[in-house]
Design an enzyme around this catalytic site. Structure first.
Site, PDB file in Angstrom:
ATOM      1  N   ASN A   1      33.370  32.642   6.609  1.00  0.00           N
ATOM      2  CA  ASN A   1      34.749  32.579   6.125  1.00  0.00           C
ATOM      3  C   ASN A   1      35.660  32.816   7.320  1.00  0.00           C
ATOM      4  O   ASN A   1      35.791  33.944   7.785  1.00  0.00           O
ATOM      5  CB  ASN A   1      34.938  33.669   5.054  1.00  0.00           C
ATOM      6  CG  ASN A   1      36.379  33.825   4.624  1.00  0.00           C
ATOM      7  OD1 ASN A   1      37.238  33.001   4.966  1.00  0.00           O
ATOM      8  ND2 ASN A   1      36.654  34.893   3.878  1.00  0.00           N
ATOM      9  N   TRP A   2      36.268  31.736   7.798  1.00  0.00           N
ATOM     10  CA  TRP A   2      37.101  31.854   9.012  1.00  0.00           C
ATOM     11  C   TRP A   2      38.458  32.494   8.723  1.00  0.00           C
ATOM     12  O   TRP A   2      39.213  32.795   9.615  1.00  0.00           O
ATOM     13  CB  TRP A   2      37.276  30.476   9.656  1.00  0.00           C
ATOM     14  CG  TRP A   2      36.089  30.045  10.477  1.00  0.00           C
ATOM     15  CD1 TRP A   2      34.798  30.458  10.327  1.00  0.00           C
ATOM     16  CD2 TRP A   2      36.089  29.115  11.574  1.00  0.00           C
ATOM     17  NE1 TRP A   2      33.999  29.852  11.261  1.00  0.00           N
ATOM     18  CE2 TRP A   2      34.760  29.018  12.037  1.00  0.00           C
ATOM     19  CE3 TRP A   2      37.067  28.348  12.202  1.00  0.00           C
ATOM     20  CZ2 TRP A   2      34.393  28.191  13.108  1.00  0.00           C
ATOM     21  CZ3 TRP A   2      36.705  27.522  13.266  1.00  0.00           C
ATOM     22  CH2 TRP A   2      35.385  27.463  13.714  1.00  0.00           C
ATOM     23  N   LYS A   3      38.800  32.646   7.455  1.00  0.00           N
ATOM     24  CA  LYS A   3      40.111  33.202   7.058  1.00  0.00           C
ATOM     25  C   LYS A   3      41.220  32.417   7.766  1.00  0.00           C
ATOM     26  O   LYS A   3      41.069  31.221   7.969  1.00  0.00           O
ATOM     27  CB  LYS A   3      40.151  34.710   7.349  1.00  0.00           C
ATOM     28  CG  LYS A   3      38.921  35.416   6.751  1.00  0.00           C
ATOM     29  CD  LYS A   3      39.026  36.906   6.730  1.00  0.00           C
ATOM     30  CE  LYS A   3      37.770  37.490   6.084  1.00  0.00           C
ATOM     31  NZ  LYS A   3      37.820  38.934   5.944  1.00  0.00           N
TER      32      LYS A   3
ATOM     33  N   GLY B   1      35.656  43.834   7.338  1.00  0.00           N
ATOM     34  CA  GLY B   1      36.390  43.966   8.596  1.00  0.00           C
ATOM     35  C   GLY B   1      36.454  45.377   9.149  1.00  0.00           C
ATOM     36  O   GLY B   1      37.234  45.656  10.053  1.00  0.00           O
TER      37      GLY B   1
ATOM     38  N   HIS C   1      38.428  36.018  -3.353  1.00  0.00           N
ATOM     39  CA  HIS C   1      38.212  36.928  -2.215  1.00  0.00           C
ATOM     40  C   HIS C   1      39.159  38.120  -2.365  1.00  0.00           C
ATOM     41  O   HIS C   1      40.285  37.971  -2.832  1.00  0.00           O
ATOM     42  CB  HIS C   1      38.470  36.186  -0.894  1.00  0.00           C
ATOM     43  CG  HIS C   1      38.053  36.987   0.298  1.00  0.00           C
ATOM     44  ND1 HIS C   1      38.841  37.998   0.810  1.00  0.00           N
ATOM     45  CD2 HIS C   1      36.929  36.961   1.050  1.00  0.00           C
ATOM     46  CE1 HIS C   1      38.200  38.547   1.839  1.00  0.00           C
ATOM     47  NE2 HIS C   1      37.045  37.939   2.008  1.00  0.00           N
TER      48      HIS C   1
ATOM     49  N   GLU D   1      40.971  39.600  -0.370  1.00  0.00           N
ATOM     50  CA  GLU D   1      42.284  39.439   0.279  1.00  0.00           C
ATOM     51  C   GLU D   1      43.224  38.615  -0.591  1.00  0.00           C
ATOM     52  O   GLU D   1      44.436  38.834  -0.577  1.00  0.00           O
ATOM     53  CB  GLU D   1      42.090  38.819   1.675  1.00  0.00           C
ATOM     54  CG  GLU D   1      41.510  39.852   2.640  1.00  0.00           C
ATOM     55  CD  GLU D   1      40.676  39.269   3.776  1.00  0.00           C
ATOM     56  OE1 GLU D   1      40.758  38.062   4.037  1.00  0.00           O
ATOM     57  OE2 GLU D   1      39.934  40.061   4.396  1.00  0.00           O
TER      58      GLU D   1
ATOM     59  N   SER E   1      31.222  43.102   6.949  1.00  0.00           N
ATOM     60  CA  SER E   1      30.719  43.572   8.252  1.00  0.00           C
ATOM     61  C   SER E   1      29.268  43.184   8.535  1.00  0.00           C
ATOM     62  O   SER E   1      28.532  43.955   9.156  1.00  0.00           O
ATOM     63  CB  SER E   1      30.912  45.091   8.386  1.00  0.00           C
ATOM     64  OG  SER E   1      32.297  45.415   8.369  1.00  0.00           O
TER      65      SER E   1
ATOM     66  N   GLY F   1      32.697  37.160   7.676  1.00  0.00           N
ATOM     67  CA  GLY F   1      34.062  36.949   8.141  1.00  0.00           C
ATOM     68  C   GLY F   1      34.111  36.906   9.660  1.00  0.00           C
ATOM     69  O   GLY F   1      33.756  35.910  10.286  1.00  0.00           O
ATOM     70  N   GLY F   2      34.512  38.021  10.253  1.00  0.00           N
ATOM     71  CA  GLY F   2      34.736  38.099  11.703  1.00  0.00           C
ATOM     72  C   GLY F   2      33.632  37.500  12.556  1.00  0.00           C
ATOM     73  O   GLY F   2      33.901  36.718  13.481  1.00  0.00           O
TER      74      GLY F   2
ATOM     75  N   GLU G   1      31.125  41.789  -2.144  1.00  0.00           N
ATOM     76  CA  GLU G   1      31.781  42.252  -0.926  1.00  0.00           C
ATOM     77  C   GLU G   1      32.540  43.544  -1.216  1.00  0.00           C
ATOM     78  O   GLU G   1      33.662  43.499  -1.746  1.00  0.00           O
ATOM     79  CB  GLU G   1      32.774  41.204  -0.431  1.00  0.00           C
ATOM     80  CG  GLU G   1      32.157  39.874  -0.090  1.00  0.00           C
ATOM     81  CD  GLU G   1      33.020  39.086   0.893  1.00  0.00           C
ATOM     82  OE1 GLU G   1      32.532  38.792   1.979  1.00  0.00           O
ATOM     83  OE2 GLU G   1      34.186  38.807   0.567  1.00  0.00           O
TER      84      GLU G   1
HETATM   85  P1  PGA Z   1      33.839  40.588   7.584  1.00  0.00           P
HETATM   86  O1  PGA Z   1      34.515  39.802   6.362  1.00  0.00           O
HETATM   87  O2  PGA Z   1      32.495  39.938   7.828  1.00  0.00           O
HETATM   88  O3  PGA Z   1      34.791  40.360   8.738  1.00  0.00           O
HETATM   89  O4  PGA Z   1      33.723  42.010   7.196  1.00  0.00           O
HETATM   90  C1  PGA Z   1      33.749  39.366   5.262  1.00  0.00           C
HETATM   91  C2  PGA Z   1      34.624  38.613   4.307  1.00  0.00           C
HETATM   92  O5  PGA Z   1      35.809  38.958   4.149  1.00  0.00           O
HETATM   93  O6  PGA Z   1      34.161  37.648   3.660  1.00  0.00           O
END
Ligand code: PGA
Length: 251
Positions: A12-14, A174, A98, A100, A213, A234-235, A168
């Site tokens: 997930n590149w956000k 993050g 998600h 967010e 993470s 994510g990251g 998640e």
């Molecule tokens: P993260 O994000 O790997 O940066 O913790 C995961 C996500 O939000 O899907």
């Protein structure tokens, strides 16, 4: 007993990535071709890059997905993008719910359920995200929260070809923090049980991803947990080397 579903490692590149980021995708493609892994690979870039990235993965062992969709197919919804449009641009999957989106766009379980249904109508796989906050975990309310989210947002048809669940924990996203393998096993087992109660045939086949993470250094341990069928990253998905390092848990 049904055989375990093929795992998926999804990135997930956000809100990250410009056209020049195609170079990173090319590295993922090259790496996946050079050392095949026993899992599916999916990259979810921002919507501006969907068509470009979908063209890049033609014939490669990598698919492209989106990060959100509107619940309607079309209409007067300024700034929104429908599942049909994502499919038309080359996506095969879309993340819905998600944390967010739930946090910054006030999306409810009802909204998420409508988005998952819209994805299925458009022929996209919905990756439906759920997870507890730190306060809920500390209060011992994790499973109650997961149950509420599942009850509120799961689509009626638990189709293993159209639905993936991503667990998640909000506090793990993050932050570099991850739950213990035991805690992940408890939640994934709980989700599996709920899915199987919903549909005895498809419940065991629906993939349940862990997200929060995930890194090359912890992927192997997390992916070995029972009922963990892959990762939502994510990251670490922004760097080809790290993304491939996570997928290497399935080598
Ligand atoms: P993260 O994000 O790997 O940066 O913790 C995961 C996500 O939000 O899907």
């Amino acid at each position: 007993m049904a055989s375990a579903p093929r795992p998926l490692v999804a990135g997930n590149w956000k809100m990250n990535g410009l056209r020049a980021s195609r170079a990173e995708l090319e590295k993922i493609i090259q790496g996946a071709k050079a050392s095949p892994v026993a899992c599916d690979l999916l990259v979810c870039p921002p919507v501006t890059l969907l068509e470009n990235f979908a063209a890049a993965v033609q014939g490669a062992p990598v698919s492209i997905g989106a990060q959100d969709c509107h619940a309607q197919a079309s209409g007067a919804f300024t700034g929104d993008i429908s599942a049909e449009m994502l499919k038309d641009a080359g996506a095969s999957a879309v993340i819905v719910g998600h944390s967010e989106r739930r946090m910054y766009h006030k999306e409810s379980d009802v909204d998420v359920r409508a988005k998952a249904a819209a994805a299925a109508r458009a022929g996209l796989v919905a990756i439906l995200c759920i997870g507890e906050t730190q306060e809920e975990r500390q209060a011992g309310a994790t499973l109650a929260r997961i149950e509420r989210q599942l009850d509120g947002s799961l689509p009626d048809s638990l189709d293993d070809q159209q639905l993936i669940i991503a667990y998640e924990p909000v506090w793990a996203i993050g932050t570099g923090l991850t739950p213990t393998a035991k805690d992940v096993a408890e939640v994934h087992g709980f989700i599996r049980e709920r899915l199987t109660r919903g549909n005895a045939r498809t419940g065991p086949l629906i993939r349940i991803l862990y997200g929060g993470s995930v890194k090359p250094t912890n992927a192997r341990e997390l992916m070995a947990v029972p009922d963990v069928n892959g990762a939502l990253v994510g990251g670490a998905s922004l760097k080809a080397e790290e993304f491939l390092g996570i997928a290497a848990a399935y080598r």
